[in-house]
Design a protein around this motif. Structure first.
Motif, PDB file in Angstrom:
ATOM      1  N   GLY A 198     -45.286 -73.340  -3.560  1.00 35.14           N
ATOM      2  CA  GLY A 198     -45.643 -73.734  -4.790  1.00 35.14           C
ATOM      3  C   GLY A 198     -44.668 -74.784  -5.428  1.00 35.14           C
ATOM      4  O   GLY A 198     -45.102 -75.888  -5.902  1.00 35.14           O
ATOM      5  N   CYS A 199     -43.467 -74.917  -5.208  1.00 36.64           N
ATOM      6  CA  CYS A 199     -42.385 -75.616  -5.581  1.00 36.64           C
ATOM      7  C   CYS A 199     -42.828 -77.002  -5.026  1.00 36.64           C
ATOM      8  O   CYS A 199     -42.510 -78.265  -5.346  1.00 36.64           O
ATOM      9  CB  CYS A 199     -41.140 -75.313  -5.057  1.00 36.64           C
ATOM     10  SG  CYS A 199     -40.371 -73.997  -5.985  1.00 36.64           S
ATOM     11  N   LYS A 200     -43.112 -77.234  -3.656  1.00 35.65           N
ATOM     12  CA  LYS A 200     -43.755 -78.298  -2.969  1.00 35.65           C
ATOM     13  C   LYS A 200     -44.912 -79.081  -3.774  1.00 35.65           C
ATOM     14  O   LYS A 200     -44.782 -80.320  -4.232  1.00 35.65           O
ATOM     15  CB  LYS A 200     -43.894 -78.269  -1.543  1.00 35.65           C
ATOM     16  CG  LYS A 200     -44.229 -79.389  -0.916  1.00 35.65           C
ATOM     17  CD  LYS A 200     -44.561 -79.246   0.573  1.00 35.65           C
ATOM     18  CE  LYS A 200     -44.867 -80.396   1.307  1.00 35.65           C
ATOM     19  NZ  LYS A 200     -45.114 -80.295   2.821  1.00 35.65           N
ATOM     20  N   LEU A 201     -45.813 -78.259  -4.060  1.00 32.80           N
ATOM     21  CA  LEU A 201     -47.020 -78.728  -4.541  1.00 32.80           C
ATOM     22  C   LEU A 201     -46.640 -79.176  -6.277  1.00 32.80           C
ATOM     23  O   LEU A 201     -47.089 -80.368  -6.661  1.00 32.80           O
ATOM     24  CB  LEU A 201     -47.987 -77.592  -4.723  1.00 32.80           C
ATOM     25  CG  LEU A 201     -48.618 -77.116  -3.379  1.00 32.80           C
ATOM     26  CD1 LEU A 201     -49.677 -75.876  -3.651  1.00 32.80           C
ATOM     27  CD2 LEU A 201     -49.372 -78.318  -2.747  1.00 32.80           C
ATOM     28  N   ASP A 202     -45.700 -78.586  -6.771  1.00 31.88           N
ATOM     29  CA  ASP A 202     -45.419 -78.834  -8.088  1.00 31.88           C
ATOM     30  C   ASP A 202     -44.668 -80.272  -8.100  1.00 31.88           C
ATOM     31  O   ASP A 202     -44.750 -81.234  -8.952  1.00 31.88           O
ATOM     32  CB  ASP A 202     -44.507 -77.861  -8.671  1.00 31.88           C
ATOM     33  CG  ASP A 202     -45.323 -76.502  -9.167  1.00 31.88           C
ATOM     34  OD1 ASP A 202     -46.706 -76.665  -9.368  1.00 31.88           O
ATOM     35  OD2 ASP A 202     -44.814 -75.532  -9.542  1.00 31.88           O
ATOM     36  N   LEU A 203     -43.758 -80.542  -7.146  1.00 30.98           N
ATOM     37  CA  LEU A 203     -43.127 -81.676  -7.075  1.00 30.98           C
ATOM     38  C   LEU A 203     -43.754 -82.563  -6.673  1.00 30.98           C
ATOM     39  O   LEU A 203     -43.657 -84.052  -7.083  1.00 30.98           O
ATOM     40  CB  LEU A 203     -41.962 -81.450  -5.895  1.00 30.98           C
ATOM     41  CG  LEU A 203     -41.044 -82.404  -5.615  1.00 30.98           C
ATOM     42  CD1 LEU A 203     -39.999 -82.617  -6.912  1.00 30.98           C
ATOM     43  CD2 LEU A 203     -40.175 -82.302  -4.535  1.00 30.98           C
ATOM     44  N   TRP A 261     -47.041 -82.916  -7.485  1.00 33.02           N
ATOM     45  CA  TRP A 261     -47.676 -83.147  -8.795  1.00 33.02           C
ATOM     46  C   TRP A 261     -46.857 -84.258  -9.876  1.00 33.02           C
ATOM     47  O   TRP A 261     -47.468 -85.181 -10.437  1.00 33.02           O
ATOM     48  CB  TRP A 261     -48.101 -82.157  -9.575  1.00 33.02           C
ATOM     49  CG  TRP A 261     -48.978 -82.133 -10.870  1.00 33.02           C
ATOM     50  CD1 TRP A 261     -50.238 -82.363 -10.861  1.00 33.02           C
ATOM     51  CD2 TRP A 261     -48.154 -82.353 -12.047  1.00 33.02           C
ATOM     52  NE1 TRP A 261     -50.632 -82.634 -12.219  1.00 33.02           N
ATOM     53  CE2 TRP A 261     -49.668 -82.677 -12.974  1.00 33.02           C
ATOM     54  CE3 TRP A 261     -47.005 -82.195 -12.601  1.00 33.02           C
ATOM     55  CZ2 TRP A 261     -49.216 -82.677 -14.188  1.00 33.02           C
ATOM     56  CZ3 TRP A 261     -46.804 -82.597 -13.892  1.00 33.02           C
ATOM     57  CH2 TRP A 261     -48.079 -82.426 -14.842  1.00 33.02           C
ATOM     58  N   ILE A 262     -45.343 -83.653  -9.932  1.00 32.13           N
ATOM     59  CA  ILE A 262     -44.590 -84.660 -10.724  1.00 32.13           C
ATOM     60  C   ILE A 262     -44.520 -85.964 -10.064  1.00 32.13           C
ATOM     61  O   ILE A 262     -44.520 -86.939 -10.810  1.00 32.13           O
ATOM     62  CB  ILE A 262     -43.187 -83.807 -10.780  1.00 32.13           C
ATOM     63  CG1 ILE A 262     -43.312 -82.579 -11.423  1.00 32.13           C
ATOM     64  CG2 ILE A 262     -42.155 -84.792 -11.423  1.00 32.13           C
ATOM     65  CD1 ILE A 262     -42.217 -81.577 -11.524  1.00 32.13           C
ATOM     66  N   THR A 279     -37.505 -87.516  -5.212  1.00 33.73           N
ATOM     67  CA  THR A 279     -38.510 -86.593  -5.074  1.00 33.73           C
ATOM     68  C   THR A 279     -39.024 -86.331  -3.675  1.00 33.73           C
ATOM     69  O   THR A 279     -39.189 -85.434  -3.453  1.00 33.73           O
ATOM     70  CB  THR A 279     -39.774 -86.873  -5.900  1.00 33.73           C
ATOM     71  OG1 THR A 279     -40.133 -88.285  -5.776  1.00 33.73           O
ATOM     72  CG2 THR A 279     -39.175 -86.827  -7.584  1.00 33.73           C
TER      73      THR A 279
END
Length: 389
Positions: free
Chosen positions: A176-181, A183-184, A201
């Motif tokens: 989840g952290c990787k996906l959010d990163l 997206w950012i 990033t």
């Protein structure tokens, strides 16, 4: 004797019986006594009031001392049996002792009776105490073994639970952290002054990837899923492949098992023993080649691991401080199996053999939908195998 002892006297002469009692009292023996003359009375007394000592004449009307001794050995084998007789040849005396009599005393030498009685009672008490201690020791060992089984089971269940939680919970959180990163990173404008931020990033994404791989490795080391889903043979191949990749030691794996759904505790025991064996090879053997055989023989699963290292010394095999060897022996023993370790031919290399009986279910092997068939494996997919196989 400090406490009273009940004596059964097999004697047809009342006067001789009184002389025997007098000799015992004079010697300080505290006792109660019953006198019988016939076989029927003898059997009745043994049944209703088991004695602490039997004193028997050898020659009786219609009944002899040898028969009395045989009955005593069957009815009350722990009770000392002393012949108190008028005459007894040396050969007969030896034969009675061989048959189980504790001692014999001639009626003409009753002064020796007290010594014989005291010794017989003392030896019997010591023997009973020794057997009682043996029973307690066996019960203690059995309780410890049951505790060991319980602890092994609890530990494996805990490892499985932790491995699942680490893989699922921590793995999902990192994903989840990787996906959010990602997206950012996708929302950041591609301006030159933001290039350091974009590089940060990307570096953070790479770090998350490596952490995910670390989580998977830790979960696998705690409890490899392949052991539960594909069975023992595949798990051994995978572990051998991992060790070969890590150490450079070449493995030649030959695993041929029928379509058996082996019990989980059996799979676990073999897998952990195999892991411990490989650890010992890396630490001590100095080997460059390891050959592994896994097979079924006489309703037992047999694992053989041979290396071409320096070999193992006899004092190393018997070393009680070698926790690795003790752990492997205990794991095999808990399932009724055998563990053997020896030096190879010519004093070179070490051979470990583990043999554990297969647990049957209703007379048949339990089927497992994911168990591999009886194909012969020459090694894991990435392993180098020698041509002698």
């Amino acid at each position: 004797m400090k406490s009273d002892i009940h004596i059964l006297m097999l004697e047809d002469d009342a006067a001789d019986a009184e002389l025997t009692k007098f000799a015992l009292r004079k010697g300080g023996v505290h006792f109660s006594a019953s006198r019988v003359e016939t076989k029927e009375e003898y059997l009745k007394e043994l049944k209703h009031r088991p004695p602490g000592l039997i004193l028997s004449d050898y020659s009786l009307p219609g009944f002899n001392g040898h028969d009395a001794l045989e009955i005593a050995r069957q009815q009350c084998p722990e009770t000392p049996f002393i012949f108190v007789t008028g005459t007894m040849g040396e050969e007969v005396a030896i034969e009675t002792l061989k048959s189980g009599a504790t001692d014999y005393v001639l009626k003409t030498r009753l002064s020796r009776l007290v010594l014989a009685v005291n010794r017989a009672i003392r030896e019997t008490q010591q023997r009973i105490k020794h057997r009682h201690a043996e029973v307690q020791l066996r019960e203690s060992h059995e309780r410890l073994r049951q505790l060991s089984v319980y602890l092994q089971t609890v530990r494996e269940e805990e490892r499985t639970r932790i491995a699942r939680e680490v893989h699922d919970e921590l793995g999902q959180a990192l994903t989840g952290c990787k996906l959010d990163l990602a997206w950012i990173a996708g929302k950041l404008p591609k301006e030159k002054d933001l290039k350091p931020l974009l590089e940060k990033t990307r570096a953070l994404a790479a770090h998350i990837d490596s952490t995910i791989q670390m989580v998977r490795r830790i979960a696998t080391e705690l409890r490899p899923g392949i052991l539960d889903h594909l069975g023992l043979a595949a798990a051994l191949e995978w572990q051998a492949n991992e060790f070969q990749t890590r150490t450079g030691i070449k493995f030649d794996v030959h695993a041929s098992l029928p379509d058996l759904g082996l019990p989980p505790d059996l799979n676990t025991a073999f897998f952990r023993i195999f892991q411990e064996t490989l650890t010992n090879i890396i630490r001590h053997a100095g080997a460059t080649q390891v050959t592994v055989h896994l097979k079924e023989r006489d309703e037992r699963i047999v694992l053989e691991v041979k290396d071409n290292g320096r070999g193992i010394l006899p004092e190393e095999i018997s070393n009680s401080r070698s926790m690795g060897l003790l752990n492997m022996r205990e794991r095999a023993g808990l399932l009724g199996g055998d563990f053997k370790i020896s030096t190879g031919a010519g004093g070179k290399g070490t051979k470990v053999t583990v043999s554990i009986p297969i647990t049957h279910t209703n007379g048949h092997y339990e089927e497992h939908e994911n168990t591999l068939g009886g194909r012969s494996r020459r090694g894991p997919p990435r392993l180098e195998t020698n041509s002698r196989g």
